[in-house]
Write a protein that holds these residues in place. Structure first.
Motif, mmCIF file in Angstrom:
data_model
loop_
_atom_site.group_PDB
_atom_site.id
_atom_site.type_symbol
_atom_site.label_atom_id
_atom_site.label_comp_id
_atom_site.label_asym_id
_atom_site.label_seq_id
_atom_site.Cartn_x
_atom_site.Cartn_y
_atom_site.Cartn_z
ATOM 1 N N ASN A 60 0.845 -1.189 0.000
ATOM 2 C CA ASN A 60 0.000 0.000 0.000
ATOM 3 C C ASN A 60 0.881 1.239 0.000
ATOM 4 N N THR A 61 0.387 2.285 -0.613
ATOM 5 C CA THR A 61 1.029 3.584 -0.516
ATOM 6 C C THR A 61 -0.055 4.566 -0.082
ATOM 7 N N TYR A 62 0.348 5.567 0.668
ATOM 8 C CA TYR A 62 -0.605 6.480 1.277
ATOM 9 C C TYR A 62 -0.346 7.910 0.825
ATOM 10 N N ARG A 63 -1.433 8.655 0.637
ATOM 11 C CA ARG A 63 -1.336 10.075 0.286
ATOM 12 C C ARG A 63 -2.076 10.851 1.362
ATOM 13 N N VAL A 64 -1.368 11.793 1.986
ATOM 14 C CA VAL A 64 -1.965 12.611 3.033
ATOM 15 C C VAL A 64 -2.641 13.814 2.382
ATOM 16 N N ASN A 65 -3.867 14.089 2.796
ATOM 17 C CA ASN A 65 -4.628 15.235 2.309
ATOM 18 C C ASN A 65 -4.210 16.458 3.123
ATOM 19 N N ARG A 66 -3.258 17.201 2.608
ATOM 20 C CA ARG A 66 -2.696 18.348 3.325
ATOM 21 C C ARG A 66 -3.687 19.494 3.490
ATOM 22 N N GLY A 67 -4.726 19.530 2.702
ATOM 23 C CA GLY A 67 -5.709 20.604 2.777
ATOM 24 C C GLY A 67 -6.853 20.337 3.732
ATOM 25 N N ARG A 68 -6.847 19.189 4.360
ATOM 26 C CA ARG A 68 -7.935 18.809 5.278
ATOM 27 C C ARG A 68 -7.808 19.584 6.585
ATOM 28 N N PRO A 69 -8.893 20.218 7.046
ATOM 29 C CA PRO A 69 -8.823 20.963 8.312
ATOM 30 C C PRO A 69 -8.767 20.020 9.515
ATOM 31 N N PHE A 70 -8.239 20.537 10.610
ATOM 32 C CA PHE A 70 -8.219 19.778 11.856
ATOM 33 C C PHE A 70 -9.645 19.517 12.324
ATOM 34 N N ARG A 71 -9.845 18.472 13.087
ATOM 35 C CA ARG A 71 -11.181 18.050 13.513
ATOM 36 C C ARG A 71 -11.746 18.888 14.652
ATOM 37 N N HIS A 72 -10.921 19.303 15.574
ATOM 38 C CA HIS A 72 -11.417 20.026 16.747
ATOM 39 C C HIS A 72 -11.694 21.480 16.394
ATOM 40 N N SER A 73 -12.770 22.015 16.930
ATOM 41 C CA SER A 73 -13.163 23.391 16.600
ATOM 42 C C SER A 73 -12.097 24.420 16.982
ATOM 43 N N ALA A 74 -11.291 24.129 17.986
ATOM 44 C CA ALA A 74 -10.248 25.066 18.403
ATOM 45 C C ALA A 74 -9.164 25.216 17.343
ATOM 46 N N GLU A 75 -8.976 24.207 16.493
ATOM 47 C CA GLU A 75 -7.955 24.255 15.441
ATOM 48 C C GLU A 75 -8.558 24.228 14.045
ATOM 49 N N SER A 76 -9.869 24.357 13.925
ATOM 50 C CA SER A 76 -10.526 24.170 12.631
ATOM 51 C C SER A 76 -10.120 25.192 11.575
ATOM 52 N N GLY A 77 -9.504 26.284 11.974
ATOM 53 C CA GLY A 77 -9.022 27.272 11.021
ATOM 54 C C GLY A 77 -7.679 26.908 10.422
ATOM 55 N N HIS A 78 -7.148 25.766 10.789
ATOM 56 C CA HIS A 78 -5.845 25.311 10.294
ATOM 57 C C HIS A 78 -6.007 24.005 9.536
ATOM 58 N N VAL A 79 -5.085 23.763 8.616
ATOM 59 C CA VAL A 79 -5.110 22.524 7.834
ATOM 60 C C VAL A 79 -3.911 21.655 8.191
ATOM 61 N N VAL A 80 -4.026 20.382 7.896
ATOM 62 C CA VAL A 80 -3.003 19.397 8.221
ATOM 63 C C VAL A 80 -1.639 19.766 7.624
ATOM 64 N N GLY A 81 -1.652 20.360 6.439
ATOM 65 C CA GLY A 81 -0.387 20.739 5.799
ATOM 66 C C GLY A 81 0.454 21.651 6.663
ATOM 67 N N GLU A 82 -0.180 22.489 7.466
ATOM 68 C CA GLU A 82 0.569 23.382 8.365
ATOM 69 C C GLU A 82 1.351 22.574 9.397
ATOM 70 N N LEU A 83 0.733 21.551 9.946
ATOM 71 C CA LEU A 83 1.418 20.690 10.910
ATOM 72 C C LEU A 83 2.567 19.953 10.229
ATOM 73 N N LEU A 84 2.317 19.423 9.044
ATOM 74 C CA LEU A 84 3.356 18.684 8.331
ATOM 75 C C LEU A 84 4.560 19.574 8.032
#
Length: 95
Positions: free
Chosen positions: A65-89
């Motif tokens: 298997n190979t995996y692709r991370v969706n960098r544009g997906r927002p965080f789940r919790h409302s406190a971080e919902s203004g941020h996307v996963v790509g920022e963490l990466l």
């Protein structure tokens, strides 16, 4: 260790596995489990959660298997919902 004698980390296992998949998209469950210090079964469940929530897409390539991370997906919790996963990466990008 905390003063209560309990050990904890700032990243959850879900966050840690997501970072690992972003770095090594073709990593084996066994290798992810070893690096994260959890069981293969836990890694499998975490990846299933990440897939169901749209954070990771899995593609079969031959026998692996190979995996692709969706960098544009927002965080789940409302406190971080203004941020996307790509920022963490980007914070953990070693390059």
């Amino acid at each position: 260790m905390t003063s209560a004698g309990r050990s904890w980390t700032l990243l959850t296992n879900h966050g840690r596995i997501l970072l690992m998949l972003a770095r090594t998209p073709d990593a084996r469950l066994r290798d992810l489990a070893e690096e994260a210090g959890i069981t293969e079964r836990s890694v499998q469940a975490i990846i299933a959660d990440l897939e169901q929530s749209g954070y990771v897409a899995k593609q079969r390539v031959g026998r692996r298997n190979t995996y692709r991370v969706n960098r544009g997906r927002p965080f789940r919790h409302s406190a971080e919902s203004g941020h996307v996963v790509g920022e963490l990466l980007e914070l953990f990008d070693d390059t």
